[in-house]
Design an enzyme around this catalytic site. Sequence first.
Site, PDB file in Angstrom:
ATOM      1  N   HIS A  25      -1.506  27.425 -28.927  1.00  0.00           N
ATOM      2  CA  HIS A  25      -1.898  26.845 -27.635  1.00  0.00           C
ATOM      3  C   HIS A  25      -0.965  27.311 -26.523  1.00  0.00           C
ATOM      4  O   HIS A  25       0.017  26.618 -26.212  1.00  0.00           O
ATOM      5  CB  HIS A  25      -1.797  25.322 -27.696  1.00  0.00           C
ATOM      6  CG  HIS A  25      -2.866  24.654 -28.494  1.00  0.00           C
ATOM      7  ND1 HIS A  25      -4.043  24.220 -27.933  1.00  0.00           N
ATOM      8  CD2 HIS A  25      -2.936  24.339 -29.806  1.00  0.00           C
ATOM      9  CE1 HIS A  25      -4.791  23.639 -28.863  1.00  0.00           C
ATOM     10  NE2 HIS A  25      -4.152  23.701 -30.025  1.00  0.00           N
ATOM     11  N   CYS A  78      -7.655  27.592 -30.368  1.00  0.00           N
ATOM     12  CA  CYS A  78      -7.698  26.627 -31.464  1.00  0.00           C
ATOM     13  C   CYS A  78      -9.152  26.342 -31.862  1.00  0.00           C
ATOM     14  O   CYS A  78      -9.819  27.225 -32.366  1.00  0.00           O
ATOM     15  CB  CYS A  78      -6.940  25.357 -31.065  1.00  0.00           C
ATOM     16  SG  CYS A  78      -6.453  24.376 -32.486  1.00  0.00           S
ATOM     17  N   GLU A 127      -1.438  27.031 -23.450  1.00  0.00           N
ATOM     18  CA  GLU A 127      -1.475  26.051 -22.340  1.00  0.00           C
ATOM     19  C   GLU A 127      -0.478  24.910 -22.573  1.00  0.00           C
ATOM     20  O   GLU A 127      -0.188  24.148 -21.668  1.00  0.00           O
ATOM     21  CB  GLU A 127      -2.899  25.522 -22.132  1.00  0.00           C
ATOM     22  CG  GLU A 127      -3.345  24.375 -23.035  1.00  0.00           C
ATOM     23  CD  GLU A 127      -3.776  24.812 -24.438  1.00  0.00           C
ATOM     24  OE1 GLU A 127      -3.481  25.960 -24.833  1.00  0.00           O
ATOM     25  OE2 GLU A 127      -4.401  23.991 -25.146  1.00  0.00           O
TER      26      GLU A 127
END
Lengths: 781, 227
Positions: free
Chosen positions: B203, B86, B205
């Site tokens: 993302h 990002c 994660e």
Amino acid sequence: MNNLLETAQKLGLLPEELDKIKEILGREPNFTELSAYSVMWSEHCSYKNSIVWLKTLPKSKKGNGIWGKQVNGANEDTPPAGAGGLPSGVGGLLVEAGQENAGLVDIGDGLACAFKIESHNHPSALEPYQGAATGVGGINRDIFTMGARPIAQLNTLRFGNPTHERTKFLMRGVVKGIGDYGNAFGVPTVGGEVFFDECYHTNPLVNAFSAGILEIDKMASATSYGVGNPVFIVGSATGKDGIHGAAFASKDITADSIKDLPAVQVGDPFQEKLLLEASLEVIASGHVIGMQDMGAAGVICSTAEMSAKGEHGMRIDLDKVPLRQANMHGWEILLSESQERMLVVVKKGQEQAILDIFEKWDLNCVEIGVVTDTKRLEFYQHGEMIADLPAESLVLGGGAPVYKREWSEPAYFQAFQKFNINTVAEPKTTGEFTKILTHLLSHPNIASKRWVYEQYDSMVGTANASTNAPADAAVVLVKHPKGGKANRAIVITVDCNGRYVHANPEIGTMIAVCESARNVVCAGGEPVAITNNLNFGNPYNLEVYWQFVGAIKGMKMACEALNTPVTGGNVSFYNQSSSVGKAGGDVNNAVFPTPTIGMLGVMDNLAYQTTLDFKQAGDLIYLVGKSQEDIACSEYLYSYVGIKGSPAPHFNLEEEVKTQKAIYDLIRKGLLQSAHDVADGGLLVALAESSFHRDLGFAIATTQAMRADAFLFGEAQSRVVVSISPEKEADFLAYLQQNGVHHAKLGTVTKQDFAVDGAVVLPTDMAKGLYMNTLGEMMEG
Amino acid sequence: MKFGVIVFPGSNCDDDMVYLLRETLGQQVVKLWHKDTSLQGCDFVVVPGGFSYGDYLRSGAIARFSPIMPEVQRHAERGGYVLGICNGFQILTEAGLLEGALLKNDHRKYTCKNVWLRSETQNTLLTRNLPAQSIYKIPIAHGDGRYYADEATLASLQEHDQIMFRYCTEAGKVEESVNPNGSIGNIAGICNKSRNVFGMMPHPERASELFLGNEDGLKMFQAILQK
């Protein structure tokens, strides 16, 4: 003399308040001092017209209350095996309401949750982007000034008719303001509500909620003591924005309000993020005596409240305050509501450690004064004392005025009671059900708020379980600041149906409290405490005040029944347009009384997490709670039938507690596949919402016992739609029968289509299309 | 492997990355302060998401001048691994470690939601366990995520097999209707020519935890750790 009175009145003070100031000071106040009192004694800071009633709300828990005990009365004091109940101490309040910047509740594992809700209605009515953004900034500062790291935010928004250009303008601005601020600040927005009604056309409501986590022994207090300890101002420089903002929030919105535009502050989420990190580091250093953010009324408020709490004084040199512009008057510096600032009192001798931390984060940190033993606030500028005030005299609980107001019942209340269901033709055909359900699913009050929430970062923090597992309340994982794998969650929600509260303030507010608890319970949490945001019209209007008093009475009863004490909150009066004519204007120009409830729940076992979506075809659908022959106040009656005046929907506090306790226990016994409360739109909407996530359907039957519209679209309270696996039906029924809980089998989960009495009312995909896209099309079209 | 997660003022996904690497994957991980000039011997540097320097001027434009960035540059030149997610991806393009640029979303709104990604190459450390054209649900959260590169660069990315992910439908079709930001060719993530610097707007994660109901991202991190 006259001149002074005129000035005082222009600043929003009453003649008797000026007399009181003179008595306190033993002399006439100068302009700076008068300004200080005007903001500190404004409704916004002093709660002068509400505090008498706020003090009646429950402030502590009474044992475990209903949670963790059996409903049928056996084993009152020992929780049944597998029935849960938080360990002793968990859920307890750690600070008293109003004592710190936010409420603080023990959530176990040595951690506490700081949480609060606050309004930014008035600024948002004029400048929606900055108004909403600074609302988010302010509430988060309240949380981290206590040493808690914010982990989740919610917000509740009220606007006028969404097809109106003003509403679209306000909504675009507010949503972008909340998004831009919260997204950059890096705390997820995990839920909220948006509700539309004409009554909010001039006065939108913007209430922001934040929750943060701290280690219990590391709380920072908003206090000041220790003669000789240095006082620092940290964060952004001070400018002329937001001067008299607190006073502005304490009057009606009129055509002249635009002249108050400088009273609206400007936010900078980047500064806030730095301030967050620096503040938590400073608090962790152990060198801090006390800390308070500067929100409403800026320097004067933080110096007064901290000094009054710590029973000390301060000598402040305003020449040292970092300024954004030259030639600011002393009173402007005192009253400025420039954002992203904190006042910090530090242990003498530790100045350098504090300076180093703020230097690391590239933030201002300037010593502007010293703690004294005088209990007075002495402000200097250009070497001269410009104000000298007893700290205690400025604050709530000290010298600030307290008023007991009269009230009277508005005429509409009795008129609404006269509503008779028989005047509404009963819809009986599938075609009619289709029409009504289509209306409801594509009504902006019920349709998905995706257009709004996709503009918010809902996932930063990697803790929001609701992204992929929708539930009635947001479930947010609590990561221990010391590290390790997270093992508990907070369960949070904000709720209030202002239409119900308007129809009956006492019952409507009970419903608001109970709905928020019901949502927490349905998601698998145990409700522990609330914060409230009381949005009302002009308190000098007797009928508005009647609404306020009724709301507080209802809140008290519901909070006591659920054992969810009030940890604090915010009062926002004057959400009313143009108060010409009689004192306090007309109750019909006020917004619906909207006492928004922010409920905190705790889930200390992640296995209790429960979602609202049907899991698979073949599961059985039951209603826990009792259907009623009631369509009062429903979205169906209000916007489909077009009857605006009716009583609050059916509600009984005992039934409510029973329903919630049943859901609570059934979840802990592992018997539910899904749980979703029946709320706005009624049963059919609840069933539809449970179907969307996995693109399933349902087949249910109506009952001969009541009108079909009451059964399908009524909003009688205390009902939850659950689905269960067929093999668990016996255990499920055994529990409900044993405990005398009303329930009814509705039907089964199917692969597709919403079927009632064997006929398809809507196919799932069509219903989902309406539900998901209506608001976006409205806003983008 | 030792991981370092860079913290710029305004980074806000740094803690999420540390939690994943340390608590979920049991790895050694340190935070690297942007004013420092040492990578503390890290093998793998993560430039996390967030709003470094408030995204003022242009996303990632100021962060690239932070004192730690020349070290990241040297680490990459030595063949060390760098992953930007990002805002991290934006910073790496601003720093010239990855080609192309990230522009404002075509619809001009910040958007946070789950999207589907199709893996386009198995020839990177991150995607080596992802079968060709396989599909993953990974969230995005950005206002400036529209990947752009001129035609020559695009052709070169293709030629060198540098495109890691494209936005696609749930069935794996790459089409404009599911492009969340107007990104050219639906590109969601790329690597550099030497295949040691990675950037992606989504993302992973945020999709690597059972509790979050989505572990699609975990496959990428597990691939990094695989011996």
